[in-house]
Design an enzyme around this catalytic site. Sequence first.
Site, mmCIF file in Angstrom:
data_model
loop_
_atom_site.group_PDB
_atom_site.id
_atom_site.type_symbol
_atom_site.label_atom_id
_atom_site.label_comp_id
_atom_site.label_asym_id
_atom_site.label_seq_id
_atom_site.Cartn_x
_atom_site.Cartn_y
_atom_site.Cartn_z
ATOM 1 N N LYS A 127 -8.075 3.404 2.232
ATOM 2 C CA LYS A 127 -7.296 4.629 2.039
ATOM 3 C C LYS A 127 -7.507 5.331 0.704
ATOM 4 O O LYS A 127 -7.706 6.546 0.662
ATOM 5 C CB LYS A 127 -5.818 4.340 2.251
ATOM 6 C CG LYS A 127 -5.495 4.222 3.724
ATOM 7 C CD LYS A 127 -4.135 3.666 3.955
ATOM 8 C CE LYS A 127 -4.140 2.807 5.198
ATOM 9 N NZ LYS A 127 -5.071 1.661 5.155
ATOM 10 N N SER B 211 0.831 -1.212 0.000
ATOM 11 C CA SER B 211 0.000 0.000 0.000
ATOM 12 C C SER B 211 0.862 1.257 0.000
ATOM 13 O O SER B 211 0.349 2.369 0.049
ATOM 14 C CB SER B 211 -0.920 0.002 1.228
ATOM 15 O OG SER B 211 -0.152 -0.148 2.405
ATOM 16 N N SER C 72 -13.065 26.087 -26.889
ATOM 17 C CA SER C 72 -13.243 24.881 -27.692
ATOM 18 C C SER C 72 -12.112 24.796 -28.703
ATOM 19 O O SER C 72 -11.653 25.821 -29.217
ATOM 20 C CB SER C 72 -14.591 24.955 -28.405
ATOM 21 O OG SER C 72 -14.566 24.154 -29.578
ATOM 22 N N GLN D 54 -7.309 -2.226 4.501
ATOM 23 C CA GLN D 54 -6.320 -1.432 3.769
ATOM 24 C C GLN D 54 -6.968 -0.702 2.588
ATOM 25 O O GLN D 54 -6.463 0.315 2.117
ATOM 26 C CB GLN D 54 -5.197 -2.348 3.282
ATOM 27 C CG GLN D 54 -4.104 -1.641 2.530
ATOM 28 C CD GLN D 54 -2.875 -2.522 2.350
ATOM 29 O OE1 GLN D 54 -2.206 -2.872 3.316
ATOM 30 N NE2 GLN D 54 -2.585 -2.905 1.126
ATOM 31 N N ASN E 12 -2.073 -2.450 13.475
ATOM 32 C CA ASN E 12 -3.536 -2.289 13.437
ATOM 33 C C ASN E 12 -3.998 -1.022 14.151
ATOM 34 O O ASN E 12 -4.862 -0.296 13.647
ATOM 35 C CB ASN E 12 -4.218 -3.522 14.033
ATOM 36 C CG ASN E 12 -3.911 -4.781 13.238
ATOM 37 O OD1 ASN E 12 -3.295 -4.696 12.172
ATOM 38 N ND2 ASN E 12 -4.306 -5.931 13.751
ATOM 39 N N GLU F 135 -18.789 22.313 -14.741
ATOM 40 C CA GLU F 135 -19.063 20.971 -15.263
ATOM 41 C C GLU F 135 -18.187 19.918 -14.590
ATOM 42 O O GLU F 135 -18.637 18.811 -14.285
ATOM 43 C CB GLU F 135 -18.816 20.944 -16.775
ATOM 44 C CG GLU F 135 -19.820 21.778 -17.556
ATOM 45 C CD GLU F 135 -19.375 21.949 -19.004
ATOM 46 O OE1 GLU F 135 -19.563 21.006 -19.780
ATOM 47 O OE2 GLU F 135 -18.837 23.016 -19.345
ATOM 48 N N LYS G 204 -16.488 29.853 -28.669
ATOM 49 C CA LYS G 204 -16.969 29.242 -27.432
ATOM 50 C C LYS G 204 -16.196 29.643 -26.189
ATOM 51 O O LYS G 204 -14.984 29.789 -26.207
ATOM 52 C CB LYS G 204 -16.894 27.720 -27.565
ATOM 53 C CG LYS G 204 -17.865 27.154 -28.579
ATOM 54 C CD LYS G 204 -19.210 26.864 -27.982
ATOM 55 C CE LYS G 204 -19.077 25.618 -27.131
ATOM 56 N NZ LYS G 204 -20.351 25.126 -26.691
ATOM 57 N N ASN H 44 -16.573 28.088 -22.361
ATOM 58 C CA ASN H 44 -17.350 27.047 -21.677
ATOM 59 C C ASN H 44 -17.180 27.094 -20.164
ATOM 60 O O ASN H 44 -16.093 27.392 -19.665
ATOM 61 C CB ASN H 44 -16.919 25.671 -22.187
ATOM 62 C CG ASN H 44 -17.197 25.506 -23.664
ATOM 63 O OD1 ASN H 44 -18.182 26.032 -24.181
ATOM 64 N ND2 ASN H 44 -16.308 24.792 -24.346
ATOM 65 N N TYR I 180 -9.472 -6.577 13.140
ATOM 66 C CA TYR I 180 -8.800 -6.109 11.931
ATOM 67 C C TYR I 180 -8.789 -7.200 10.858
ATOM 68 O O TYR I 180 -8.563 -8.386 11.134
ATOM 69 C CB TYR I 180 -7.339 -5.691 12.229
ATOM 70 C CG TYR I 180 -6.619 -5.213 10.969
ATOM 71 C CD1 TYR I 180 -6.742 -3.890 10.554
ATOM 72 C CD2 TYR I 180 -5.879 -6.082 10.177
ATOM 73 C CE1 TYR I 180 -6.124 -3.456 9.384
ATOM 74 C CE2 TYR I 180 -5.266 -5.658 9.011
ATOM 75 C CZ TYR I 180 -5.396 -4.339 8.616
ATOM 76 O OH TYR I 180 -4.800 -3.913 7.459
HETATM 77 N N1 ARG Z 1 -1.158 -1.358 5.533
HETATM 78 C C1 ARG Z 1 -2.066 -1.879 6.492
HETATM 79 C C2 ARG Z 1 -3.423 -1.190 6.358
HETATM 80 O O1 ARG Z 1 -3.479 -0.213 5.753
HETATM 81 C C3 ARG Z 1 -1.535 -1.648 7.866
HETATM 82 C C4 ARG Z 1 -2.049 -2.621 8.875
HETATM 83 C C5 ARG Z 1 -1.503 -3.938 8.583
HETATM 84 N N2 ARG Z 1 -1.860 -4.896 9.587
HETATM 85 C C6 ARG Z 1 -1.763 -6.202 9.351
HETATM 86 N N3 ARG Z 1 -2.143 -6.971 10.321
HETATM 87 N N4 ARG Z 1 -1.338 -6.699 8.222
HETATM 88 O O2 ARG Z 1 -4.417 -1.659 6.852
#
Ligand code: ARG
Length: 458
Positions: free
Chosen positions: A325, A23, A277, A322, A110, A290, A283, A285, A317
């Site tokens: 986000k 991530s 345009s 994840q 977590n 929009e 034009k 716009n 959890y």
């Molecule tokens: N990158 C994870 C998230 O956004 C962080 C938490 C990860 N926890 C785990 N037990 N793998 O949720």
Amino acid sequence: MKKPWSGRFKQSTDRLMEAFSASIAYDRKLYAYDIEGSIAHAQMLAHSGVIRPGEAKKIVSGLRKILKEFESGCFECKESLEDIHMNIESRLAELIGPVAGKLHTARSRNDQVCLDIRLYLRAEVGEIRESLLELEKTLLALAADHIDFILPGYTHLQRAQPVSLAHHLLAHLEMLERDRERLADALKRIDVMPLGSAALAGTNFPIDRAYTQKLLGFAKISNNSIDAVSDRDFLIEFSAAAAMIMMHLSRFAEEVVLWSSSEFNFIELSDAFSTGSSIMPQKKNPDPAELVRGKTGRVYGNLMALLTVMKSLPLAYNRDLQEDKEPLFDTVDTVKMCLAVFTGMLQTARFKPLPLEKLRESGFLTATDMADYLVEKGLPFREAHEVTGQTVAYCLEKQKHLEEITLDELRKISARFEKDIFDRIALEKSVDRKDVHGGTSRKRIRQQITRLRRELKS
Ligand code: ARG
């Protein structure tokens, strides 16, 4: 790259799996909050006697160095280290050695990730509330400048009754003020400190959660560790409030689009907030409006994505979380941008008064005033409505507008008409007679402006 959790593993992670689970490409955004949270956690650990003050000092100075690396753009994020939390922890170990390993005592990713999003969202909500206020102040200033500007108010997008443009603009202000209030309320659920919940059960270490709370300036601490690590209500609530903001902006945007057409011709956007345009040279716009209208779709979509991620998720959890986000970040960025652009667009726009003569000519805007007049002369409202309807039909047949008709003609339709009727169906008079709290009379609008000037100062 060795992973912090690799102890029980014999094989290394598949490359595809690594890319799938990482991530860092987007949670990198949280670096400053992750570091802020870790500094507070390290200080709390020392304060509670879980680590030594000297160790905390080393950890904190290492973390500050990492913050500088991020700010100067030289921090190198590694996908193999999954997320922002492990990237920072691993860099800390490079910088200060094994003592870095003590930072994660009494903590899990977590509760750490929950803390980071709460810190992030608390700050962003503050900014969005400021942007809303800025837009509200812009509307207030425009309203104050356009009290005498009469335009047709619409229902069913048909001309209905005359209103002041100021009143119309303040209607949009009311919506935005509710949005600002809604965010203030959502903030109560955002401003809760989850650290100390650890993975899900709490921690064996004698930590002082209130100390961390104080360091990070949270209003409350979470009461249940299982809930704390799996709760994403606060960001769904925010996303719903954001969807409402976009709905409001989109309604306004639709009006700007209509109003800037030659059919309506009530507004001209500045060159700075319009586009042309590539084929039609004439034009200009209303693209900002929009785009705001269009971007509303993704903010609604983000809300649905979040609700769907949470649906049926067992406690506590789960890695699904994840997925919170990207929709959240996209909503925050989109709403901020749309509010800023909308404010700029309105600040530089020019409202174009419709000549009163033109207003009189079409739409029978003061027909309701005529019916109300007849009520005052003793007719029940339903009969007054009927008589006025007949008058409108007569005008349509004779191709006259309401103010052109003579008293003699009117008296043929109803003997209740007297010459003071003309005073009642004049446009400005009609506006000013809506003299109730919340009505469009210019006196009432001035009172609203005074109230809003006082209230929006805060
Ligand atoms: N990158 C994870 C998230 O956004 C962080 C938490 C990860 N926890 C785990 N037990 N793998 O949720």
